[in-house]
Design a protein around this motif. Structure first.
Motif, mmCIF file in Angstrom:
data_model
loop_
_atom_site.group_PDB
_atom_site.id
_atom_site.type_symbol
_atom_site.label_atom_id
_atom_site.label_comp_id
_atom_site.label_asym_id
_atom_site.label_seq_id
_atom_site.Cartn_x
_atom_site.Cartn_y
_atom_site.Cartn_z
ATOM 1 N N LYS A 141 39.491 4.286 23.416
ATOM 2 C CA LYS A 141 38.690 4.933 24.459
ATOM 3 C C LYS A 141 37.939 3.869 25.257
ATOM 4 O O LYS A 141 37.305 2.997 24.676
ATOM 5 N N LEU A 142 37.996 3.974 26.580
ATOM 6 C CA LEU A 142 37.242 3.043 27.412
ATOM 7 C C LEU A 142 35.820 3.564 27.551
ATOM 8 O O LEU A 142 35.578 4.571 28.228
ATOM 9 N N GLY A 143 34.915 2.897 26.882
ATOM 10 C CA GLY A 143 33.490 3.172 27.049
ATOM 11 C C GLY A 143 32.918 2.127 27.997
ATOM 12 O O GLY A 143 33.656 1.497 28.755
ATOM 13 N N THR A 144 31.629 1.900 27.943
ATOM 14 C CA THR A 144 31.035 0.946 28.877
ATOM 15 C C THR A 144 29.845 0.223 28.245
ATOM 16 O O THR A 144 29.095 0.812 27.450
ATOM 17 N N MET A 145 29.688 -1.042 28.615
ATOM 18 C CA MET A 145 28.502 -1.794 28.178
ATOM 19 C C MET A 145 27.236 -1.091 28.644
ATOM 20 O O MET A 145 26.170 -1.257 28.047
ATOM 21 N N GLY A 146 27.357 -0.322 29.724
ATOM 22 C CA GLY A 146 26.207 0.396 30.270
ATOM 23 C C GLY A 146 25.666 1.456 29.321
ATOM 24 O O GLY A 146 24.574 1.986 29.541
ATOM 25 N N GLU A 147 26.405 1.774 28.255
ATOM 26 C CA GLU A 147 25.861 2.717 27.278
ATOM 27 C C GLU A 147 24.592 2.159 26.642
ATOM 28 O O GLU A 147 23.673 2.897 26.309
ATOM 29 N N TYR A 148 24.558 0.848 26.434
ATOM 30 C CA TYR A 148 23.403 0.231 25.770
ATOM 31 C C TYR A 148 22.211 0.091 26.700
ATOM 32 O O TYR A 148 21.089 -0.105 26.237
ATOM 33 N N GLY A 149 22.448 0.082 28.010
ATOM 34 C CA GLY A 149 21.381 -0.244 28.949
ATOM 35 C C GLY A 149 21.011 -1.713 28.827
ATOM 36 O O GLY A 149 21.861 -2.558 28.485
ATOM 37 N N LEU A 160 23.979 -0.856 14.409
ATOM 38 C CA LEU A 160 22.756 -1.598 14.084
ATOM 39 C C LEU A 160 22.318 -1.220 12.669
ATOM 40 O O LEU A 160 22.267 -0.037 12.325
ATOM 41 N N ASP A 161 22.044 -2.232 11.844
ATOM 42 C CA ASP A 161 21.495 -1.983 10.500
ATOM 43 C C ASP A 161 19.984 -1.857 10.635
ATOM 44 O O ASP A 161 19.325 -2.753 11.164
ATOM 45 N N ILE A 162 19.469 -0.748 10.193
ATOM 46 C CA ILE A 162 18.019 -0.507 10.323
ATOM 47 C C ILE A 162 17.405 -0.366 8.930
ATOM 48 O O ILE A 162 17.913 0.403 8.094
ATOM 49 N N THR A 163 16.336 -1.117 8.691
ATOM 50 C CA THR A 163 15.579 -0.964 7.443
ATOM 51 C C THR A 163 14.294 -0.225 7.789
ATOM 52 O O THR A 163 13.559 -0.625 8.691
ATOM 53 N N HIS A 164 14.082 0.880 7.115
ATOM 54 C CA HIS A 164 12.927 1.729 7.423
ATOM 55 C C HIS A 164 12.316 2.200 6.108
ATOM 56 O O HIS A 164 13.025 2.762 5.266
ATOM 57 N N ASN A 165 11.024 1.938 5.941
ATOM 58 C CA ASN A 165 10.317 2.307 4.702
ATOM 59 C C ASN A 165 11.081 1.829 3.461
ATOM 60 O O ASN A 165 11.281 2.568 2.497
ATOM 61 N N GLY A 166 11.617 0.613 3.571
ATOM 62 C CA GLY A 166 12.245 -0.005 2.401
ATOM 63 C C GLY A 166 13.698 0.380 2.178
ATOM 64 O O GLY A 166 14.340 -0.103 1.250
ATOM 65 N N ARG A 167 14.266 1.268 3.002
ATOM 66 C CA ARG A 167 15.669 1.653 2.820
ATOM 67 C C ARG A 167 16.456 1.227 4.055
ATOM 68 O O ARG A 167 15.922 1.211 5.161
ATOM 69 N N THR A 168 17.759 0.908 3.863
ATOM 70 C CA THR A 168 18.557 0.391 4.974
ATOM 71 C C THR A 168 19.755 1.298 5.246
ATOM 72 O O THR A 168 20.392 1.792 4.303
ATOM 73 N N GLY A 169 20.043 1.536 6.510
ATOM 74 C CA GLY A 169 21.222 2.323 6.900
ATOM 75 C C GLY A 169 21.847 1.729 8.148
ATOM 76 O O GLY A 169 21.212 0.958 8.867
ATOM 77 N N ARG A 170 23.128 2.103 8.403
ATOM 78 C CA ARG A 170 23.839 1.602 9.590
ATOM 79 C C ARG A 170 23.975 2.768 10.568
ATOM 80 O O ARG A 170 24.450 3.847 10.197
ATOM 81 N N PHE A 171 23.556 2.525 11.794
ATOM 82 C CA PHE A 171 23.567 3.582 12.814
ATOM 83 C C PHE A 171 24.222 3.072 14.083
ATOM 84 O O PHE A 171 24.259 1.862 14.322
ATOM 85 N N LEU A 172 24.664 3.998 14.916
ATOM 86 C CA LEU A 172 25.095 3.602 16.261
ATOM 87 C C LEU A 172 23.936 2.852 16.911
ATOM 88 O O LEU A 172 22.785 3.298 16.822
ATOM 89 N N TYR A 173 24.249 1.750 17.579
ATOM 90 C CA TYR A 173 23.210 0.988 18.281
ATOM 91 C C TYR A 173 22.543 1.933 19.299
ATOM 92 O O TYR A 173 23.240 2.715 19.970
ATOM 93 N N PRO A 174 21.224 1.875 19.459
ATOM 94 C CA PRO A 174 20.556 2.804 20.397
ATOM 95 C C PRO A 174 21.148 2.718 21.796
ATOM 96 O O PRO A 174 21.404 1.633 22.309
ATOM 97 N N ARG A 175 21.388 3.869 22.384
ATOM 98 C CA ARG A 175 21.940 3.937 23.738
ATOM 99 C C ARG A 175 20.868 4.402 24.711
ATOM 100 O O ARG A 175 20.093 5.317 24.383
ATOM 101 N N GLN A 176 20.852 3.814 25.901
ATOM 102 C CA GLN A 176 19.926 4.278 26.952
ATOM 103 C C GLN A 176 20.562 3.944 28.298
ATOM 104 O O GLN A 176 20.295 2.904 28.894
ATOM 105 N N ALA A 177 21.428 4.856 28.728
ATOM 106 C CA ALA A 177 22.249 4.602 29.911
ATOM 107 C C ALA A 177 21.445 4.725 31.195
ATOM 108 O O ALA A 177 20.428 5.410 31.244
ATOM 109 N N GLY A 178 21.964 4.097 32.268
ATOM 110 C CA GLY A 178 21.235 4.054 33.526
ATOM 111 C C GLY A 178 21.764 4.961 34.623
ATOM 112 O O GLY A 178 21.276 4.912 35.752
#
Ligand code: USQ
Length: 382
Positions: A141-149, A160-178
């Motif tokens: 699928k053709l997405g776009t770098m613009g998804e990240y803003g 993105l690996d996020i550690t929150h309150n001592g626990r770690t999970g892998r999530f889609l990198y935050p998106r903020q399109a323009g």
């Protein structure tokens, strides 16, 4: 492989069809000519005369002996999608079939709705058809770098690996399109990730930057095989626009401060990236996300490169700051990773002086065809 190219009549879709068919794949182009219709309706002609899809297919057959199949219809129409998949049964789908312009999506309520409906419904229908007919099919699928803003932190490749309150999970990198267009790509990514989780689809989502260029190994010196080349405010990407502006004596339209930085790649590198994704498919239940660009430039840097290239070719190129019609940061941090495709073997074509001059020389040959009224159209985000 049997490869279905959704949106295979477009700026990138058609070169992809030639490239993959030349490598021996059985290639089917599916398109409803939406991009041609919108350009026609908006009075935004291509720089080169646009040859019909059927004629291009005939020219390609004459040149190479290879047949590219065609299926003309609308991928938002489930009946059509079902028939195409039942007949062709693709091993891979390359999905370009979206309204690709940020300014178009911001032009009016109607244009916004068309973008939203077309892009999301097409992705949804392709996912449904893969699940129903070819569950092992790889969706690229053709997405776009613009998804990240333009966040104030490094941009990772999709996750993105996020550690929150001592626990770690892998999530889609935050998106903020323009733009609304870029937002539909964010929605596509979410839709795909959902169906990867529940149905175990094989997906590669390519976060592509703005593409420039005309010629590829397959169409070099053959204008009958060129894609449409837009330079207007609505459908033209920035470097293609600057090249045309340089040859027709229009000041280069730098929006705002010109510090907007993006990751760019040539049309030849788009073909390489798509081929590499195809040759190393995602595993079932895997959603790979690759950042697809080879080098970053600010708008000011691109304008300066075009002005320098113009000087080498004897053109008098003026660079001008225009009020920015978009809502975007004009001066920002930008550090996206892009190693996944290089690790797969991507050999970038960088924007060297000789490549700039070659492209500008080609555009210069069509200076007489430039339709000046479409260069500035005043589509504003406000
Ligand atoms: N810009 C100017 N002057 C112009 C045209 C553009 O300064 O005459 C600026 C824009 O404001 C923006 C940057 O150049 O900051 C890039 O604009 P663009 O029109 O080349 O690219 P964009 O609208 O972001 O969209 C294009 C393609 C889209 C693709 C996207 C990748 O149309 O399909 O998804 O590039 S990316 O930009 O990384 O999101």
């Amino acid at each position: 492989m049997k490869i279905l190219i959704a949106g295979g009549d477009g700026y990138l879709g058609w070169p992809t069809a030639m490239h993959l068919s030349a490598l021996g794949h059985d290639t089917l182009v599916v398109d409803n000519f939406l991009r041609r219709q919108l350009c026609h309706a908006e009075d935004c002609p291509s720089l080169f005369p646009i040859v019909s899809l059927h004629d291009r297919v005939r020219h390609w057959k004459q040149k190479t002996g290879i047949t590219i199949g065609t299926a003309i219809g609308d991928l938002t129409n489930w009946g059509f999608v079902e028939k195409v998949f039942d007949d062709f049964k693709p091993d891979a789908v390359i999905h370009y079939a979206e309204q690709p312009s940020a300014p178009y999506s911001m032009k009016s309520r109607e244009a916004g709705h068309l973008t939203l409906h077309n892009n999301i419904t097409t992705t949804f229908n392709l996912v449904q058809a893969i699940h129903l007919f070819m569950p092992d099919c790889h969706l690229i699928k053709l997405g776009t770098m613009g998804e990240y803003g333009t966040p104030n932190i490094d941009i990772e490749e999709g996750w993105l690996d996020i550690t929150h309150n001592g626990r770690t999970g892998r999530f889609l990198y935050p998106r903020q399109a323009g733009s609304l267009y870029h937002t539909t790509k964010v929605m596509d990514t979410d839709l795909l990730w959902f169906y990867v989780r529940v149905w175990g689809l094989r997906v590669t989502d390519l976060m592509q930057g703005p593409v420039y260029g005309i010629e590829t190994a397959e169409n070099e010196g053959c204008p009958d095989l060129y894609s449409a080349f837009n330079y207007d405010e609505i459908f033209g990407t920035v470097l293609n626009r600057f090249m045309v502006q340089a040859v027709c004596g229009h000041p280069l339209t730098v929006y705002g401060k010109g510090g907007q930085t993006r990751g760019y790649l040539s049309i030849k590198d788009t073909l390489q990236c798509v081929r590499l994704a195809l040759e190393t498919p995602a595993a079932p239940g895997d959603m790979r996300i690759f950042n697809q660009f080879v080098e970053t430039f600010s708008v000011n840097e691109l304008a300066e490169k075009v002005a320098e290239s113009g000087r080498r070719l004897g053109l008098d190129v003026e660079v001008q700051r225009f009020p920015n019609p978009r809502k975007e940061l004009e001066d920002h941090y930008y550090n996206p990773r892009h190693s996944a495709l290089t690790d797969l073997g991507l050999k970038p074509h960088l924007l060297t002086e000789s490549r700039m001059d070659a492209m500008l020389s080609l555009v210069l040959q069509y200076r007489h065809a430039v339709h000046q009224p479409c260069i500035v159209r005043g589509v504003a985000w406000a």
